[in-house]
Design an enzyme around this catalytic site. Structure first.
Site, short mmCIF file in Angstrom:
data_model
loop_
_atom_site.label_atom_id
_atom_site.label_comp_id
_atom_site.label_asym_id
_atom_site.label_seq_id
_atom_site.Cartn_x
_atom_site.Cartn_y
_atom_site.Cartn_z
CE1 TYR A 107 -4.80 -1.83 4.77
CE2 TYR A 107 -3.80 0.33 4.48
CZ TYR A 107 -4.31 -0.83 3.94
OH TYR A 107 -4.34 -0.99 2.58
CB SER A 167 -0.90 0.01 1.24
OG SER A 167 -1.55 1.26 1.39
#
Length: 681
Positions: free
Chosen positions: A571, A558
């Protein structure tokens, strides 16, 4: 054209589909059917006799009118006047093109002469196991007379072609009571005045042969069961097959990468346990359709089923070296100055007693069909040994067909392989969103794909939409569970032979501030993405190393692995863990030719399982926008002002694995439409 032209092809297709639907009648893509009829020639307006015949490469069970070749019978029969003899009969195949009626249709096959020259309105040429059993029995002519009397004649082995058509036509004329023939070493041909009569005559030959073999045959034609070679329990043999599959696939891919298929049917396991396994396997298959797909003979593992796995693997490597040397000898014994170059010396069929059969081909369908053909061959050997002695056509004749100029020309006409042809991919979190897009793209580029997802129903839907078991399988998988991950890799190996390309995409996100994030939130996200990626990479690398074919591992990380944003500490930290795994594993696995790279997406809202699961609403709240406007919000904060979609991430995965970036490992590719703060330094 007259009305006959409309009914003849339709009746022929119906008969072909009915015969091809039953594997007792013929093997996949094996045999051909034909019908003759009269139409008005559109040029002369005069009646003209035509032949409709299944074209080259088709399958009877799925044949459509587009798969028929249509030829003028007057021109086809006129070829007998210019036929130069057996030594030059291959030239006649090119002459068929000058007999075609109109445009379109399939290319005429080598068996076209058989159908055109036999004086019967309808002709079937089939490869039933029962018929080939008689055709390969040492005393086949006598058994044919005993089984059928004078209703079916015998034709000595002859390579398919124009002369075989002339031979059968002569028998049909000389023996008007006959309904067909047994073709030595090959199959059967039947005929009739109507389509129905032809079909019934074909079935009479097949079923009569089946009954004859069952009633006259001895009960154990393959001999007694050998101690230690009995089938393992289903659980044990499947576990051993999964462990052996990558090793065997790697060996079978020495010359060209192959996809595998595993079979442990009762017929296979019984054959592998019997005394006559080795001598019969050494004789090889006989029907041309069989050995063109299974090669001249299989590789047979000669150690007991209960032998230690390491010992079996060591013996496999020795046997593989011996097989390659033997195949080279076979080629050298029979090759002439104008023979095509040797295509590869690896086995297409590997038999492991107690475990099952591994078959290989350029894609899953080819591998599966090769296995099906060897099961046909087992049935043929059983039938021949039950009533006589199995006596296939000579090795020299097999070589003439395997390295036939016409077969070589057919291979050269095949379309260029797709970039990922022969590659086997495992994609986690592939039931939706980015994972689904990746699975679909890899499959579109030629890969076989294992669609892994915690949601078994979603995985099954994606695999089905891709094309089913010859292209994709569903693999239920909880990536946080080491046993479940091992099972997913094992299922992939059993389905396709191994694994070459892994995409760690499974993920989830919970958007919370540091003070709101619980220990459970942290553990869950790290278990799925950090630990899950580690477990999947570990299990896949083990299989890749066993294959010795290299491989690719891709992490879908990500932008947040390098960019610090609010309210996503768990996350972002898990994604940073994944990003560093890429670097660590790239450094470690390079010696095995395994490349490890990453993709850093951002703002993939549309179709995303993570965003649909609540992350979208949470992030929209953080940024103060409506959830339905989140994709556009992300787009507007990028340099390119473009929304990122799942297919854009899939394109990056393909770019990393499709064959152009062969010297790239340890790289992270941003797919975020340009986020300057996340530029890699």
């Amino acid at each position: 054209m007259g009305s006959v032209s409309m009914t003849v092809p339709g009746d022929l297709i119906a008969r072909s589909n009915a015969l091809g639907a039953d594997p007792r009648n013929t093997n996949y893509a094996g045999g051909n059917t034909s019908a003759k009829g009269e139409v008005l020639d559109p040029v002369t307006a005069k009646p003209t006799e035509l032949l409709w015949v299944k074209g080259s490469g088709g399958d009877l069970g799925t044949l459509t009118e587009a798969g028929l070749a249509v030829l003028r019978l007057d021109r086809l029969r006129a070829l007998t006047e210019v036929y130069p003899g057996v030594a030059r009969e291959d030239e006649m195949v090119a002459a068929f093109d000058y007999c075609l009626h109109g445009r379109g249709g399939a290319a005429p096959s080598i068996d076209t002469a058989m159908h055109g020259l036999v004086d019967a309105t309808h002709v079937d040429h089939l490869h039933p196991d029962s018929g080939i059993a008689l055709a390969t029995a040492a005393d086949g002519p006598a058994l044919t007379r005993e089984c059928f009397g004078d209703r079916v004649a015998w034709v000595d082995w002859r390579r398919p072609g124009f002369q075989l058509g002339l031979d059968i036509a002569a028998i049909k004329k000389a023996e008007p009571q006959a309904i067909g023939v047994i073709l030595g070493g090959h199959g059967i041909t039947a005929w009739g005045d109507t389509s129905s009569e032809c079909e019934q005559n074909s079935l009479e030959i097949i079923r009569t042969a089946e009954k004859f073999l069952a009633e006259r045959g001895k009960p154990e034609p393959f001999g007694a069961v050998r101690a230690g070679f009995e089938p393992l329990s289903e659980v044990d043999r499947r576990a051993r097959a999964a462990a052996l599959a990558p090793v065997i696939r790697g060996l079978a891919s020495t010359d060209q990468r192959q996809v595998g298929h595993f079979t442990d049917s009762d017929a296979v396991l019984d054959f592998l346990a019997r005394e006559k396994l080795a001598p019969l396997a050494e004789l090889g298959t006989s029907c041309p359709d069989h050995f063109l797909r299974t090669k001249i003979r299989p590789l047979v593992v000669d150690v007991p089923a209960t032998a230690p796995l390491a010992g079996v693997i060591a013996r496999l490597k020795e046997l593989h070296a011996e097989y390659r040397e033997s195949y080279r000898g076979y080629y050298d014994r029979h090759a002439t100055a104008d023979s095509p170059a040797m295509r590869g010396a690896d086995p297409a069929i590997v038999l492991v007693p107690g475990v099952g059969m591994f078959s290989f081909g350029k894609d899953k369908q080819t591998a599966r069909v090769a296995g099906e053909f060897y099961v046909n061959a087992i049935n043929v050997m059983r039938g021949a040994e039950a009533v006589s002695t199995y006596a296939p056509i000579p090795e020299s004749e097999k070589f003439r067909i395997e390295y036939w100029a016409l077969e070589e020309a057919k291979l050269k006409r095949l379309p260029k392989a797709k970039p990922l042809a022969g590659r086997i991919a495992l994609v986690t979190g592939a039931g939706s969103g980015i994972g689904r897009a990746i699975a679909e793209r890899l499959a579109a580029e030629g890969a076989c794909v294992a669609v892994a997802d915690l949601n078994a129903e979603a995985a099954d839907e994606v695999a089905t939409s891709i094309g089913g078991p010859d292209r994709a399988i569903a693999v239920p998988a909880d990536v946080t569970d080491a046993d479940a991950v091992a099972d997913a890799v094992a299922a992939t190996a059993l389905a396709f032979g191994g694994v070459d390309l892994v995409v760690n995409n499974a993920g989830l996100s919970i958007s919370k501030s540091l003070l709101e994030t619980t220990g459970r939130d942290w553990d869950l996200q790290h278990d799925v993405m950090a630990k899950g990626s580690f477990l999947v990479s570990q299990a896949a690398a083990n299989a890749m190393i066993a294959q010795h074919l290299g491989g690719d591992i891709v992490y879908i990380a990500s932008k947040n692995s390098v960019f610090a944003g609010p309210n996503n500490v768990a996350y972002g930290a898990a994604k940073a863990d994944q990003a560093h795994q890429v670097r660590l594993l790239a450094a470690e696995l390079g010696e095995h030719a395994i490349r490890v790279n990453g993709v850093n997406p951002d703002g993939v809202v549309r179709g995303s399982g993570i965003f649909a699961g609540g992350w979208g609403a949470q992030r929209a709240a953080v940024y103060g926008v409506a959830e339905e406007e989140l994709g556009e919000f992300y787009a507007q904060r990028t340099i390119l002002k473009r929304e990122v979609l799942p297919e854009h991430v899939a394109a990056a995965v393909f770019a990393l694995t499709g064959g152009d970036l062969t010297h790239t490992t340890g790289l992270h590719v941003p797919v975020d439409a340009g986020v300057a703060a996340a530029f890699l330094r």
